[in-house]
Design an enzyme around this catalytic site. Structure first.
Site, PDB file in Angstrom:
ATOM      1  N   LYS A 112       0.858  -1.185   0.000  1.00 51.06           N
ATOM      2  CA  LYS A 112       0.000   0.000   0.000  1.00 51.06           C
ATOM      3  C   LYS A 112       0.889   1.228   0.000  1.00 51.06           C
ATOM      4  O   LYS A 112       1.727   1.402   0.883  1.00 51.06           O
ATOM      5  CB  LYS A 112      -0.893  -0.020   1.239  1.00 51.06           C
ATOM      6  CG  LYS A 112      -1.693   1.268   1.417  1.00 51.06           C
ATOM      7  CD  LYS A 112      -2.693   1.164   2.545  1.00 51.06           C
ATOM      8  CE  LYS A 112      -3.341   2.513   2.804  1.00 51.06           C
ATOM      9  NZ  LYS A 112      -4.324   2.460   3.884  1.00 51.06           N
ATOM     10  N   LYS A 157      -2.404  -1.665  -3.700  1.00 48.82           N
ATOM     11  CA  LYS A 157      -3.228  -0.465  -3.607  1.00 48.82           C
ATOM     12  C   LYS A 157      -2.373   0.779  -3.759  1.00 48.82           C
ATOM     13  O   LYS A 157      -1.340   0.852  -3.112  1.00 48.82           O
ATOM     14  CB  LYS A 157      -3.903  -0.492  -2.233  1.00 48.82           C
ATOM     15  CG  LYS A 157      -4.713   0.733  -1.907  1.00 48.82           C
ATOM     16  CD  LYS A 157      -5.221   0.642  -0.507  1.00 48.82           C
ATOM     17  CE  LYS A 157      -5.923   1.949  -0.189  1.00 48.82           C
ATOM     18  NZ  LYS A 157      -6.258   2.079   1.188  1.00 48.82           N
TER      19      LYS A 157
END
Ligand code: PBG
Length: 331
Positions: free
Chosen positions: A202, A255
């Protein structure tokens, strides 16, 4: 025969043969989208009869608990199997206490959903940023997010979600060692069967901007670059994913999705776990804004984006477009 056909080269490939009709195109399509691979994020809030549209994310709402059964029914009718819950607490403090309060908003939402729609998979975001007064994803000590002091709070949050009935817990804080800490705490509390879907790679991304309006979780000082990844680093992303798998992750997430199609493809090649991609708030907001301005065809653009994420290798797509895309795919 006309002159120009005689001047053609002796042999070349006619790709267009299989593009001549929708039926032929459907038959040879390599990447198929299905609502079964979608996860729909929900923002739950205290209060009654709240259905507050989020300015930065047109078509998405902050919802009170009473709105959830109808939401679950709509998702069922569209064939979307799972939700990802984010909570807006009644109040925030330094330690993010409502995150691990058994009567917190997410814990209550889990119980409401599991009662109304037992077949809907409830995934919970495990993080402190929505619950802390400073808006950071962990405990702040001397102006910095302290990794090891945060771990027990994340573990406690995950266990309290599992106790409320969560089907999967999804840590998104990017502390080191949180998957191991959560796995151990879940096992000790009798939840050895609860899977962890880890936001493994992320990045500190500008594309979370609209979400922070939705979840009221913007950091009150500094930024998240001390714990979320530098978007420039691909090899490090693979090491992050590898570490989470070693620590016990059952599903890994990359992400944001669109700026990271290369990372999704690399992770698909390297790891055999189910792979999810998070088509984040900023990616959603861009399409919505351009469509509202009349700059692009919303339906085509949305399905193209989701197809690209799937083609890169994601099995699961977490997306605010889930409902509209499911409707379009069913037409
Ligand atoms: C919580 C969290 C964030 C998102 C998911 N979980 C925000 C952040 O890290 O700042 C972003 C999701 C989105 O933009 O759609 N840490």
């Amino acid at each position: 025969m006309t002159t120009h056909t005689r001047t053609l080269p002796a042999a070349f490939r006619r790709f267009r043969r299989l593009r001549r009709s929708r039926a032929l195109r459907d038959l040879v399509r390599e990447t198929r989208l299905s609502p079964q691979g979608f996860v729909y994020p929900l923002f739950v809030t205290h209060g009654d009869n709240v259905r507050r549209e989020i300015d930065s994310m047109p078509g998405q709402y902050q919802l009170s608990l009473d709105q959830l059964p109808a939401e679950a029914e709509e998702l069922r009718s569209l064939g979307i199997p799972a939700v990802l819950l984010f909570g807006l607490p009644a109040s925030k403090d330094d330690a993010g206490s409502e995150a691990y309060d058994d009567d917190g908003i997410v814990q209550r939402a889990i119980r409401t959903l599991k009662q109304a729609a037992p077949d809907l998979a409830v995934i919970t975001d495990v993080c402190l940023c929505e619950y802390t007064s400073h808006g950071h994803c962990g405990v702040v000590v001397d102006g910095e997010v302290d990794n090891d002091q945060t771990l027990p709070l994340l573990a406690r949050t995950a266990v309290s979600h599992a106790q409320a009935g969560a089907d999967i817990v999804a840590p998104s804080d990017m502390m080191d060692g949180r998957v191991a800490a959560i796995r151990q705490a879940l096992d000790e509390a009798g939840f050895a069967a609860t899977p962890i879907m880890s936001y493994a790679a992320k990045q500190a991304s500008a594309f979370y901007g609209p979400f922070r309006v939705a979840a009221e979780s913007a950091p009150q000082f500094g930024d998240r670059r001390g714990y979320q990844m530098d978007p420039a680093n691909a090899r490090e992303a693979m090491r992050e994913i590898e570490a989470d798998i070693e620590e016990g992750a059952d599903i890994v997430i990359v992400k944001p999705a669109l700026p990271n199609l290369d990372l999704i493809a690399r992770a698909r090649e390297r790891f055999d776990l189910p792979l999810a991609a998070y088509n984040v708030s900023g990616e959603y907001a861009m399409v919505k804004a351009a469509a509202a301005a009349g700059y692009l065809d919303e339906r085509l653009a949305t399905l193209e984006v989701l197809t690209a994420i799937r083609r890169a290798g994601a099995d699961i797509i977490i997306t605010y477009h889930a409902k509209e895309a499911a409707r379009w795919l069913g037409e």
